[in-house]
Write an enzyme that holds these catalytic residues in place. Structure first.
Site, PDB file in Angstrom:
ATOM      1  CG  HIS A   7      -1.252  13.565  90.211  1.00  8.89           C
ATOM      2  ND1 HIS A   7      -2.156  14.435  89.649  1.00  8.89           N
ATOM      3  CD2 HIS A   7      -1.344  12.431  89.466  1.00  8.89           C
ATOM      4  CE1 HIS A   7      -2.748  13.869  88.622  1.00  8.89           C
ATOM      5  NE2 HIS A   7      -2.276  12.648  88.495  1.00  8.89           N
TER       6      HIS A   7
ATOM      7  CG  ASP B  62      -3.880  17.497  89.742  1.00 16.18           C
ATOM      8  OD1 ASP B  62      -4.763  16.689  89.420  1.00 16.18           O
ATOM      9  OD2 ASP B  62      -2.679  17.182  89.860  1.00 16.18           O
TER      10      ASP B  62
HETATM   11  P1  NAI Z   1       0.028   4.820  78.180  1.00 18.16           P
HETATM   12  O1  NAI Z   1      -0.234   3.476  78.760  1.00 18.16           O
HETATM   13  O2  NAI Z   1      -0.701   5.249  76.961  1.00 18.16           O
HETATM   14  O3  NAI Z   1       1.594   4.957  77.860  1.00 18.16           O
HETATM   15  C1  NAI Z   1       2.568   4.607  78.776  1.00 18.16           C
HETATM   16  C2  NAI Z   1       3.801   4.205  77.990  1.00 18.16           C
HETATM   17  O4  NAI Z   1       4.852   4.007  78.930  1.00 18.16           O
HETATM   18  C3  NAI Z   1       3.636   2.905  77.211  1.00 18.16           C
HETATM   19  O5  NAI Z   1       4.060   3.097  75.874  1.00 18.16           O
HETATM   20  C4  NAI Z   1       4.550   1.946  77.957  1.00 18.16           C
HETATM   21  O6  NAI Z   1       5.119   0.962  77.116  1.00 18.16           O
HETATM   22  C5  NAI Z   1       5.603   2.909  78.483  1.00 18.16           C
HETATM   23  N1  NAI Z   1       6.431   2.378  79.566  1.00 18.16           N
HETATM   24  C6  NAI Z   1       6.091   1.527  80.557  1.00 18.16           C
HETATM   25  N2  NAI Z   1       7.170   1.241  81.309  1.00 18.16           N
HETATM   26  C7  NAI Z   1       8.207   1.926  80.792  1.00 18.16           C
HETATM   27  C8  NAI Z   1       9.586   2.018  81.116  1.00 18.16           C
HETATM   28  N3  NAI Z   1      10.101   1.329  82.131  1.00 18.16           N
HETATM   29  N4  NAI Z   1      10.370   2.815  80.358  1.00 18.16           N
HETATM   30  C9  NAI Z   1       9.866   3.503  79.319  1.00 18.16           C
HETATM   31  N5  NAI Z   1       8.563   3.430  78.949  1.00 18.16           N
HETATM   32  C10 NAI Z   1       7.754   2.653  79.678  1.00 18.16           C
HETATM   33  O7  NAI Z   1      -0.177   5.850  79.386  1.00 18.16           O
HETATM   34  P2  NAI Z   1      -0.391   7.418  79.337  1.00 18.16           P
HETATM   35  O8  NAI Z   1      -1.830   7.705  79.221  1.00 18.16           O
HETATM   36  O9  NAI Z   1       0.533   8.018  78.359  1.00 18.16           O
HETATM   37  O10 NAI Z   1       0.022   7.816  80.837  1.00 18.16           O
HETATM   38  C11 NAI Z   1       1.344   7.655  81.301  1.00 18.16           C
HETATM   39  C12 NAI Z   1       1.416   7.862  82.790  1.00 18.16           C
HETATM   40  O11 NAI Z   1       1.068   9.201  83.138  1.00 18.16           O
HETATM   41  C13 NAI Z   1       0.476   6.982  83.604  1.00 18.16           C
HETATM   42  O12 NAI Z   1       1.193   6.527  84.748  1.00 18.16           O
HETATM   43  C14 NAI Z   1      -0.612   7.937  84.048  1.00 18.16           C
HETATM   44  O13 NAI Z   1      -1.230   7.504  85.238  1.00 18.16           O
HETATM   45  C15 NAI Z   1       0.211   9.189  84.257  1.00 18.16           C
HETATM   46  N6  NAI Z   1      -0.550  10.437  84.295  1.00 18.16           N
HETATM   47  C16 NAI Z   1      -0.129  11.402  85.186  1.00 18.16           C
HETATM   48  C17 NAI Z   1      -0.740  12.619  85.246  1.00 18.16           C
HETATM   49  C18 NAI Z   1      -0.271  13.647  86.215  1.00 18.16           C
HETATM   50  O14 NAI Z   1      -0.928  14.687  86.291  1.00 18.16           O
HETATM   51  N7  NAI Z   1       0.799  13.460  86.967  1.00 18.16           N
HETATM   52  C19 NAI Z   1      -1.878  12.945  84.367  1.00 18.16           C
HETATM   53  C20 NAI Z   1      -2.224  11.893  83.449  1.00 18.16           C
HETATM   54  C21 NAI Z   1      -1.580  10.683  83.433  1.00 18.16           C
END
Ligand code: NAI
Length: 350
Positions: A204, A176
């Site tokens: 966030h 952000d």
């Molecule tokens: P994605 O769905 O592509 O990947 C998430 C991965 O986490 C998947 O491989 C899934 O199997 C794994 N996962 C789920 N539960 C788990 C657990 N208990 N232990 C280990 N791995 C686990 O999602 P992406 O795009 O990589 O985003 C990940 C997270 O980051 C989402 O929650 C998204 O909302 C968040 N995010 C946060 C941002 C921030 O600025 N704070 C910015 C962008 C995304």
């Protein structure tokens, strides 16, 4: 013979001058953010170009075959700093002796899922991971929570790891922050490194408050306040704020996937600043533990503040004058976090 001895000496010297590898775990390692992130970490963008690394990739059991592919690609990058890559679905392996933990994986919102159910699922994940950090990680570990709801997940992880100082936990609002800097830079037709000290306050989420009252633009050889450089208060008070608040949604709408490349870049920026410190006279935004003593924000929240970092410790930048416009927005995002925390803490005790 002499030449052989000399070259052996040089090799020994080179090897002995190399640091011990540090152990870095990334959760959600089979996901799309990790796919952009892991290369940056492994090539030295975060912990330094002389710092060897052991990368631990944690995901859930069904994703293990995907992790194997990620491991192969990391090996194929032939990166000199990368000493080992360990894929796992076990938290006790994932968090063993780690120096840095980047918690990206979380439960995504599924169709028809209530906000409360989503929070409950994430409390379970971050309680388990916090507990594993408590048991297996180094006490000096730096933990960065990215998975949403990032602030509250971070709070739960920290509460579940009471022997690790809560100052070692932070959550990502740097994306952000970078979005806000970039918006101002584009408006002023300067590169983004010419904009400093924007602030993201709070959660966030779309209640976050991107604040440029203390930010400066370096233009025409001098630093000027953003308000003087932009010369459009109406935009700064409305369009700018909503663009930053809604940027994640806009990316999803266009890409049909959430921000990943920019999130990975922000994670690298955040962790590198923890490791090496912020630049003199500059501050960055980070979700950190609120003690109740800064800007009237309630204690026991992970709230995004402006921080400066030295010797791997952050300090909230104090004494910035806050006007009524800002105060109301800072309070609104705090209120959302209090509500989220209270619900999450209820689940934590179940
Ligand atoms: P994605 O769905 O592509 O990947 C998430 C991965 O986490 C998947 O491989 C899934 O199997 C794994 N996962 C789920 N539960 C788990 C657990 N208990 N232990 C280990 N791995 C686990 O999602 P992406 O795009 O990589 O985003 C990940 C997270 O980051 C989402 O929650 C998204 O909302 C968040 N995010 C946060 C941002 C921030 O600025 N704070 C910015 C962008 C995304």
């Amino acid at each position: 013979m002499l030449t052989l001895l000399a070259s052996m000496y040089l090799v020994t010297q080179a090897l002995s001058s190399q640091a011990e590898p540090i152990r870095v775990v990334v959760t959600g390692a089979a996901g799309q953010i990790a796919y952009s992130l892991l290369y940056g970490i492994a090539r030295g963008d975060v912990f330094g170009k002389d710092q060897p690394i052991v990368l631990v990739l944690l995901d859930i059991p069904p994703m293990l075959p995907v992790l194997d592919g990620v491991v192969m690609e990391l090996q194929d990058c032939a990166l000199p700093l990368l000493r080992d890559v360990i894929p796992t679905d076990k938290v006790e392996v994932g968090f063993k002796d780690v120096d840095a933990a980047i918690l990206v994986g979380s439960m995504p919102r599924k169709e028809g899922m209530e906000r409360k159910d989503l929070l409950k699922a994430n409390v379970a994940i971050f309680k388990t991971q916090g507990g594993a950090l408590e048991k297996h990680a180094k006490k000096t570990v730096k933990v960065l929570v990215v998975g949403n709801p990032a602030n509250t997940n971070c709070l739960i992880a920290s509460k579940s790891a009471p022997s690790i100082p809560k100052e070692n936990f932070s959550c990502l609002t740097r994306l952000d922050h970078n979005r806000a800097s970039a918006q101002v830079a584009m408006r002023c037709s300067v590169s983004s490194d010419k904009v400093k000290n924007v602030i993201i306050w709070g959660n966030h989420s779309s209640t976050q408050y991107p604040d440029v009252h203390h930010a400066k633009v370096n233009a025409h050889g001098g630093e000027v306040p953003v308000y003087d450089a932009v010369k459009d208060d109406a935009w700064l008070h409305a369009g700018f704020i909503s663009t930053v608040q809604q940027r994640g949604g806009a990316v999803i709408k266009a890409r049909k996937l959430s921000s990943a490349m920019s999130a990975a870049k922000a994670i690298c920026d955040h962790m590198r600043d923890i490791w090496f410190g912020t630049k003199e006279g500059e501050f960055v935004s980070m979700g950190v533990s609120s003690s109740g003593n800064a800007y009237g924000i309630p204690e026991d929240l992970i709230y995004s503040f402006p921080v400066q970092i030295k010797n791997k410790s952050w300090k909230i930048v104090g004494g910035l004058p806050i006007n009524d416009f800002s105060r109301a927005k800072m309070a609104a995002t705090a209120e959302e976090l209090v509500e989220e925390r209270d619900t999450a803490v209820e689940f934590l005790s179940q």
